[in-house]
Design a protein around this motif. Structure first.
Motif, mmCIF file in Angstrom:
data_model
loop_
_atom_site.group_PDB
_atom_site.id
_atom_site.type_symbol
_atom_site.label_atom_id
_atom_site.label_comp_id
_atom_site.label_asym_id
_atom_site.label_seq_id
_atom_site.Cartn_x
_atom_site.Cartn_y
_atom_site.Cartn_z
ATOM 1 N N MET A 36 0.857 -1.182 0.000
ATOM 2 C CA MET A 36 0.000 0.000 0.000
ATOM 3 C C MET A 36 0.892 1.230 0.000
ATOM 4 O O MET A 36 1.826 1.348 0.769
ATOM 5 N N SER A 37 0.612 2.175 -0.826
ATOM 6 C CA SER A 37 1.437 3.372 -0.935
ATOM 7 C C SER A 37 0.994 4.407 0.095
ATOM 8 O O SER A 37 -0.117 4.373 0.611
ATOM 9 N N ASP A 38 1.926 5.357 0.359
ATOM 10 C CA ASP A 38 1.612 6.435 1.308
ATOM 11 C C ASP A 38 0.524 7.320 0.726
ATOM 12 O O ASP A 38 0.471 7.556 -0.486
ATOM 13 N N PRO A 39 -0.357 7.859 1.583
ATOM 14 C CA PRO A 39 -1.391 8.776 1.076
ATOM 15 C C PRO A 39 -0.747 10.082 0.606
ATOM 16 O O PRO A 39 0.349 10.430 1.009
ATOM 17 N N HIS A 40 -1.450 10.759 -0.263
ATOM 18 C CA HIS A 40 -0.955 12.048 -0.750
ATOM 19 C C HIS A 40 -1.167 13.119 0.305
ATOM 20 O O HIS A 40 -2.072 13.044 1.136
ATOM 21 N N CYS A 41 -0.328 14.124 0.247
ATOM 22 C CA CYS A 41 -0.430 15.285 1.144
ATOM 23 C C CYS A 41 -1.783 15.949 0.933
ATOM 24 O O CYS A 41 -2.249 16.070 -0.204
ATOM 25 N N LEU A 42 -2.399 16.374 2.013
ATOM 26 C CA LEU A 42 -3.717 17.011 1.942
ATOM 27 C C LEU A 42 -3.693 18.419 1.360
ATOM 28 O O LEU A 42 -4.743 18.957 1.016
ATOM 29 N N VAL A 43 -2.520 19.022 1.268
ATOM 30 C CA VAL A 43 -2.426 20.374 0.722
ATOM 31 C C VAL A 43 -2.667 20.288 -0.775
ATOM 32 O O VAL A 43 -2.024 19.499 -1.485
ATOM 33 N N SER A 44 -3.611 21.086 -1.267
ATOM 34 C CA SER A 44 -3.943 21.016 -2.696
ATOM 35 C C SER A 44 -2.720 21.329 -3.548
ATOM 36 O O SER A 44 -1.899 22.179 -3.195
ATOM 37 N N ARG A 90 3.276 7.790 6.682
ATOM 38 C CA ARG A 90 2.219 6.929 7.223
ATOM 39 C C ARG A 90 1.951 7.214 8.702
ATOM 40 O O ARG A 90 0.820 7.108 9.166
ATOM 41 N N ASP A 91 3.000 7.562 9.473
ATOM 42 C CA ASP A 91 2.822 7.761 10.911
ATOM 43 C C ASP A 91 2.525 9.215 11.287
ATOM 44 O O ASP A 91 2.472 9.562 12.452
ATOM 45 N N ALA A 92 2.334 10.081 10.283
ATOM 46 C CA ALA A 92 2.037 11.493 10.565
ATOM 47 C C ALA A 92 0.648 11.606 11.188
ATOM 48 O O ALA A 92 -0.280 10.893 10.787
ATOM 49 N N PRO A 93 0.466 12.477 12.176
ATOM 50 C CA PRO A 93 -0.848 12.625 12.808
ATOM 51 C C PRO A 93 -1.881 13.218 11.859
ATOM 52 O O PRO A 93 -3.078 13.017 12.024
ATOM 53 N N VAL A 94 -1.407 13.950 10.857
ATOM 54 C CA VAL A 94 -2.257 14.537 9.826
ATOM 55 C C VAL A 94 -1.603 14.185 8.497
ATOM 56 O O VAL A 94 -0.371 14.215 8.384
ATOM 57 N N ALA A 95 -2.385 13.897 7.505
ATOM 58 C CA ALA A 95 -1.827 13.479 6.210
ATOM 59 C C ALA A 95 -1.191 14.662 5.487
ATOM 60 O O ALA A 95 -1.762 15.244 4.564
ATOM 61 N N LEU A 96 0.007 15.022 5.948
ATOM 62 C CA LEU A 96 0.778 16.094 5.318
ATOM 63 C C LEU A 96 2.161 15.548 4.981
ATOM 64 O O LEU A 96 2.688 14.685 5.683
ATOM 65 N N CYS A 97 2.755 16.102 3.932
ATOM 66 C CA CYS A 97 4.123 15.717 3.595
ATOM 67 C C CYS A 97 5.072 16.318 4.637
ATOM 68 O O CYS A 97 4.677 17.165 5.448
#
Length: 183
Positions: free
Chosen positions: A1-9, A17-24
């Motif tokens: 499974m790949s890492d989710p994309h950063c939430l910043v548009s 993966r271990d970030a509390p918020v999906a940010l780069c």
């Protein structure tokens, strides 16, 4: 499974993966810097300090501290207990003389003494006061607690003041520390 994309548009980076918020990593660091910019900032307290009455406070993640006495804003004072005793040796100037005295109630005591300026407070009781009287015995005016100003006395008062512009702020801090020690 790949890492989710950063939430910043429009950010093509992946979020950890271990970030509390999906940010780069870059956007996480920018968020931390932004949040930290409000820490340690001196500003007006939401209400005056209940210990010293100051309106200035320092904002921290854990809450506000009074900028004068460092009492945590919102912490109650147990009013059923008597105020803590904080003995001080005070140095007052009136014209070209300096009074060296001691009290546990400086506001009340100093209100009863004619003076031009409060020069400094030093923690101490009658023993410290007697030491200061002996130290500056050569400048003493009779058997009083008043002394002629001299270079040695001026140097001592400056050392006691240690760059503090407002002796009352130092006294408020000592009172706050005594309250905190008491619990």
């Amino acid at each position: 499974m790949s890492d989710p994309h950063c939430l910043v548009s429009d950010c093509p980076a992946s979020a950890a993966r271990d970030a509390p918020v999906a940010l780069c990593t870059w956007h996480l660091a920018a968020s931390v810097d932004w949040a930290a910019s409000a820490e340690g900032v001196t500003d007006l307290l939401p209400s005056p300090c209940i210990v010293c009455g100051s309106r200035l406070g320092v904002r921290w993640p854990s809450g506000w501290l009074c900028a004068v006495c460092e009492w945590r804003h919102g912490d109650p004072v147990d009013h059923e207990l008597p105020p803590p005793r904080v003995d001080v040796v005070y140095y007052l100037r009136y014209e070209d003389r300096i009074k060296i005295g001691t009290t546990a109630h400086p506001r009340r005591r100093l209100a009863a003494i004619w003076h031009d300026e409060v020069l400094a407070f030093e923690p101490g009781d009658r023993l410290v006061e007697r030491r200061r009287h002996a130290q500056f015995a050569g400048e003493r005016l009779g058997r009083s607690e008043w002394f002629h100003r001299s270079a040695a006395l001026d140097i001592h008062v400056a050392a006691v003041a240690a760059g503090v512009d407002d002796p009352w702020a130092r006294y408020a801090r000592w009172t706050s520390e005594a309250l905190a020690r008491r619990g």
